[in-house]
Design an enzyme around this catalytic site. Structure first.
Site, PDB file in Angstrom:
ATOM      1  N   GLN A  86       0.808  -1.217   0.000  1.00 48.67           N
ATOM      2  CA  GLN A  86       0.000   0.000   0.000  1.00 48.67           C
ATOM      3  C   GLN A  86       0.843   1.270   0.000  1.00 48.67           C
ATOM      4  O   GLN A  86       0.492   2.251  -0.657  1.00 48.67           O
ATOM      5  CB  GLN A  86      -0.953  -0.006   1.196  1.00 48.67           C
ATOM      6  CG  GLN A  86      -2.064  -1.034   1.069  1.00 48.67           C
ATOM      7  CD  GLN A  86      -3.085  -0.944   2.188  1.00 48.67           C
ATOM      8  OE1 GLN A  86      -3.120   0.013   2.955  1.00 48.67           O
ATOM      9  NE2 GLN A  86      -3.927  -1.966   2.278  1.00 48.67           N
ATOM     10  N   HIS A 108      -8.002  -1.926   7.029  1.00 46.77           N
ATOM     11  CA  HIS A 108      -7.058  -2.305   8.088  1.00 46.77           C
ATOM     12  C   HIS A 108      -6.111  -1.129   8.258  1.00 46.77           C
ATOM     13  O   HIS A 108      -5.749  -0.461   7.282  1.00 46.77           O
ATOM     14  CB  HIS A 108      -6.300  -3.567   7.682  1.00 46.77           C
ATOM     15  CG  HIS A 108      -5.281  -4.048   8.679  1.00 46.77           C
ATOM     16  ND1 HIS A 108      -5.484  -3.984  10.043  1.00 46.77           N
ATOM     17  CD2 HIS A 108      -4.055  -4.610   8.516  1.00 46.77           C
ATOM     18  CE1 HIS A 108      -4.431  -4.495  10.668  1.00 46.77           C
ATOM     19  NE2 HIS A 108      -3.541  -4.867   9.763  1.00 46.77           N
ATOM     20  N   GLY A 134     -14.490 -11.594   2.963  1.00 46.55           N
ATOM     21  CA  GLY A 134     -15.278 -10.948   1.921  1.00 46.55           C
ATOM     22  C   GLY A 134     -16.471 -11.749   1.449  1.00 46.55           C
ATOM     23  O   GLY A 134     -17.550 -11.194   1.217  1.00 46.55           O
ATOM     24  N   GLU A 227      -7.380 -36.048  17.804  1.00 44.55           N
ATOM     25  CA  GLU A 227      -7.566 -35.452  19.126  1.00 44.55           C
ATOM     26  C   GLU A 227      -7.053 -34.028  19.235  1.00 44.55           C
ATOM     27  O   GLU A 227      -7.594 -33.236  20.019  1.00 44.55           O
ATOM     28  CB  GLU A 227      -6.877 -36.332  20.184  1.00 44.55           C
ATOM     29  CG  GLU A 227      -7.446 -37.735  20.306  1.00 44.55           C
ATOM     30  CD  GLU A 227      -8.935 -37.744  20.636  1.00 44.55           C
ATOM     31  OE1 GLU A 227      -9.423 -36.788  21.277  1.00 44.55           O
ATOM     32  OE2 GLU A 227      -9.623 -38.704  20.233  1.00 44.55           O
ATOM     33  N   GLU A 231     -10.675 -32.304  16.018  1.00 43.64           N
ATOM     34  CA  GLU A 231     -11.753 -31.938  16.931  1.00 43.64           C
ATOM     35  C   GLU A 231     -11.697 -30.469  17.346  1.00 43.64           C
ATOM     36  O   GLU A 231     -12.597 -29.975  18.022  1.00 43.64           O
ATOM     37  CB  GLU A 231     -11.726 -32.850  18.154  1.00 43.64           C
ATOM     38  CG  GLU A 231     -12.110 -34.285  17.810  1.00 43.64           C
ATOM     39  CD  GLU A 231     -12.388 -35.152  19.040  1.00 43.64           C
ATOM     40  OE1 GLU A 231     -12.686 -34.580  20.112  1.00 43.64           O
ATOM     41  OE2 GLU A 231     -12.309 -36.377  18.909  1.00 43.64           O
ATOM     42  N   SER A 252     -18.444 -32.856  27.519  1.00 37.56           N
ATOM     43  CA  SER A 252     -18.659 -33.780  28.643  1.00 37.56           C
ATOM     44  C   SER A 252     -18.124 -33.184  29.942  1.00 37.56           C
ATOM     45  O   SER A 252     -17.264 -32.288  29.935  1.00 37.56           O
ATOM     46  CB  SER A 252     -17.958 -35.112  28.365  1.00 37.56           C
ATOM     47  OG  SER A 252     -16.545 -34.948  28.443  1.00 37.56           O
TER      48      SER A 252
END
Length: 336
Positions: A86, A108, A134, A227, A231, A252
């Site tokens: 930029q 940003h 987007g 694991e 998950e 759980s």
């Protein structure tokens, strides 16, 4: 809590008769351009010569120009290209062609906060940052909804920069969900810290550390993958939908007890100190300087680091296991 602004708070007449030049037509660029147009705003797209996005933007019905030509036509210039380019684009193509009194807009704050872009005193400078990718910004708009946006003003030359920024946010759908006020400093520094310490850097290292710990202890890599990585989506989705409380309510009792007893042993005072050091590097500009220099040198370290990450066993195991999951639209990075 900061007051949340909505469509009813915006003066959309501030965009009437104005042309917005959207620089870039990637994830955010296509969403901003299409949402603005559907809100009745005149839009042109600015792309560099040879851009692969030109054909897509033209197919979507936009007039596409070079960045300089698009800037000449614009009353608002929205920067939606990568942070590290930029500054150069502003100095060489935008500043020489910018209308007197035109506004500069960003999604940003990096390039302005770290002085890669240094606007003239006569320009409004504001930021509208949708808090979503987007494709979601576009989809929510077409469904009559929106993605929350952050709004910041760095320079108010006209006396109406905040109002203009709010109108822009509402034109891309943000006012339907809510617009929150911030500053360029706050948005930039929190965004960089979050990416490094938690969202990208932190989570990938935590996953790999868990995977390596299990594999080194003699457990099957496939079981370790399930694991420690697979998950993760279940847990993140629960937190995304209802916060940590909803996640703990949903898992759980055994998992909940493990969470409450083990979490602080892994993320201990040492980790929190390292996070503070990362934040210090963001705040004092060390990270920005390092990132800019890395790009100027052709990203040699970054390429080496990525190659090393791609060779980690978790990647090979994951590709194999994802091939066994027909319900998943499995992805693979280019060249992998």
């Amino acid at each position: 809590m900061t007051k949340v602004l909505y469509d009813k708070d915006a003066n959309m007449k501030l965009l009437e008769g104005k042309t917005v030049a959207v620089l870039g037509y990637g994830s955010q660029g296509h969403a901003h351009s299409q949402n603005l147009r559907d809100s009745g705003v005149s839009v042109v797209v600015g792309l560099h010569e040879g851009s692969r996005s030109r054909a897509t933007a033209e197919k979507d019905g936009f007039e596409v120009y070079t960045v300089g030509e698009a800037t000449k036509r614009a009353d608002v210039v929205m920067f939606l290209m990568p942070d590290h380019v930029q500054g150069d684009i502003y100095r060489t193509q935008v500043a020489p062609n910018l209308k007197k009194g035109a506004a500069l807009a960003f999604a940003h704050g990096f390039s302005v906060h770290f002085s890669q872009v240094e606007p003239g005193r006569e320009n409004d400078v504001f930021m509208v940052a949708p808090k979503g990718p987007g494709h979601l910004v576009r989809r929510m708009y077409t469904e009559g909804r929106g993605v929350p946006c952050l709004l910041a003003v760095e320079q108010d030359a006209s006396g109406q920069a905040r109002e203009l920024g709010l109108a822009y946010a509402c034109a891309i759908g943000g006012g339907r969900a809510g617009v929150l006020s911030t500053t360029f400093k706050e948005e930039t520094e929190t965004d960089l810290f979050g990416e490094q310490a938690v969202l990208c850097g932190g989570i990938t290292e935590l996953i790999k550390a868990g995977f390596d710990t299990l594999v080194d202890a003699g457990y099957q890599p496939e079981i370790a993958y399930f694991e420690c990585l697979n998950e993760m989506k279940l847990i993140v989705d629960l937190m995304y939908e209802g916060g940590m409380g909803w996640m703990r309510y949903s898992v759980s009792d055994t998992a909940k007890y493990g969470d409450l007893t083990a979490g602080k042993k892994v993320i201990d005072g040492h980790v929190r100190q390292k996070m503070k050091e990362l934040l210090d590097d963001v705040q004092d500009g060390s990270f920005a300087k390092d990132w800019i220099l890395e790009n100027q040198c052709g990203r040699p370290r970054m390429k080496k680091w990525l190659d090393r990450e791609n060779e980690h066993p978790i990647e090979a195991v994951g590709r194999e296991l994802r091939g066994m999951m027909p319900w998943m639209d499995a992805k693979s990075a280019p060249g992998k």
